[in-house]
Design a protein around this motif. Structure first.
Motif, mmCIF file in Angstrom:
data_model
loop_
_atom_site.group_PDB
_atom_site.id
_atom_site.type_symbol
_atom_site.label_atom_id
_atom_site.label_comp_id
_atom_site.label_asym_id
_atom_site.label_seq_id
_atom_site.Cartn_x
_atom_site.Cartn_y
_atom_site.Cartn_z
ATOM 1 N N GLN A 195 0.829 -1.203 0.000
ATOM 2 C CA GLN A 195 0.000 0.000 0.000
ATOM 3 C C GLN A 195 0.865 1.255 0.000
ATOM 4 O O GLN A 195 0.557 2.225 -0.693
ATOM 5 N N VAL A 196 1.943 1.224 0.774
ATOM 6 C CA VAL A 196 2.848 2.372 0.809
ATOM 7 C C VAL A 196 3.514 2.543 -0.552
ATOM 8 O O VAL A 196 3.616 3.651 -1.070
ATOM 9 N N ARG A 197 3.956 1.448 -1.160
ATOM 10 C CA ARG A 197 4.570 1.524 -2.494
ATOM 11 C C ARG A 197 3.588 2.124 -3.505
ATOM 12 O O ARG A 197 3.965 2.965 -4.322
ATOM 13 N N LEU A 225 6.390 11.682 2.144
ATOM 14 C CA LEU A 225 5.908 11.229 3.455
ATOM 15 C C LEU A 225 4.948 12.255 4.037
ATOM 16 O O LEU A 225 3.905 11.883 4.602
ATOM 17 N N ARG A 226 5.241 13.528 3.885
ATOM 18 C CA ARG A 226 4.343 14.582 4.381
ATOM 19 C C ARG A 226 2.996 14.478 3.679
ATOM 20 O O ARG A 226 1.935 14.598 4.293
ATOM 21 N N GLY A 283 -4.007 11.661 5.944
ATOM 22 C CA GLY A 283 -4.614 10.938 7.062
ATOM 23 C C GLY A 283 -4.071 9.542 7.258
ATOM 24 O O GLY A 283 -4.570 8.796 8.102
ATOM 25 N N LEU A 284 -3.055 9.169 6.482
ATOM 26 C CA LEU A 284 -2.444 7.848 6.608
ATOM 27 C C LEU A 284 -1.150 7.971 7.394
ATOM 28 O O LEU A 284 -0.672 9.073 7.651
ATOM 29 N N ALA A 285 -0.576 6.837 7.745
ATOM 30 C CA ALA A 285 0.646 6.870 8.531
ATOM 31 C C ALA A 285 1.603 5.761 8.125
ATOM 32 O O ALA A 285 1.181 4.687 7.692
ATOM 33 N N ARG A 292 10.835 3.217 7.588
ATOM 34 C CA ARG A 292 10.205 2.254 6.673
ATOM 35 C C ARG A 292 9.819 2.928 5.364
ATOM 36 O O ARG A 292 10.056 2.396 4.279
ATOM 37 N N PHE A 293 9.229 4.119 5.452
ATOM 38 C CA PHE A 293 8.842 4.859 4.260
ATOM 39 C C PHE A 293 10.075 5.173 3.417
ATOM 40 O O PHE A 293 10.060 4.991 2.200
ATOM 41 N N LYS A 294 11.141 5.607 4.055
ATOM 42 C CA LYS A 294 12.374 5.934 3.330
ATOM 43 C C LYS A 294 12.936 4.706 2.623
ATOM 44 O O LYS A 294 13.378 4.789 1.472
#
Length: 51
Positions: free
Chosen positions: A5-7, A25-26, A32-34, A39-41
């Protein structure tokens, strides 16, 4: 969010505009997601290396 989902979010965000990792990321957090920053990086860098 799962890694997939992040990808997906990163790919969609990068298709609309050129963003740095921190800006992407901002944008994720503003929607509204986190996701944890490290991990995001990792996922963001992984996707960048594929292109």
């Amino acid at each position: 969010m799962t890694d997939d989902q992040v990808r997906e979010f990163i790919v969609r965000a990068l298709h609309t505009e050129a963003l740095s990792c921190s800006a992407a990321l901002r944008k994720l957090r503003d929607s509204g997601l986190a996701c944890e920053q490290q991990r995001f990086k990792r996922l963001f860098t992984e996707l960048q290396e594929r292109t």
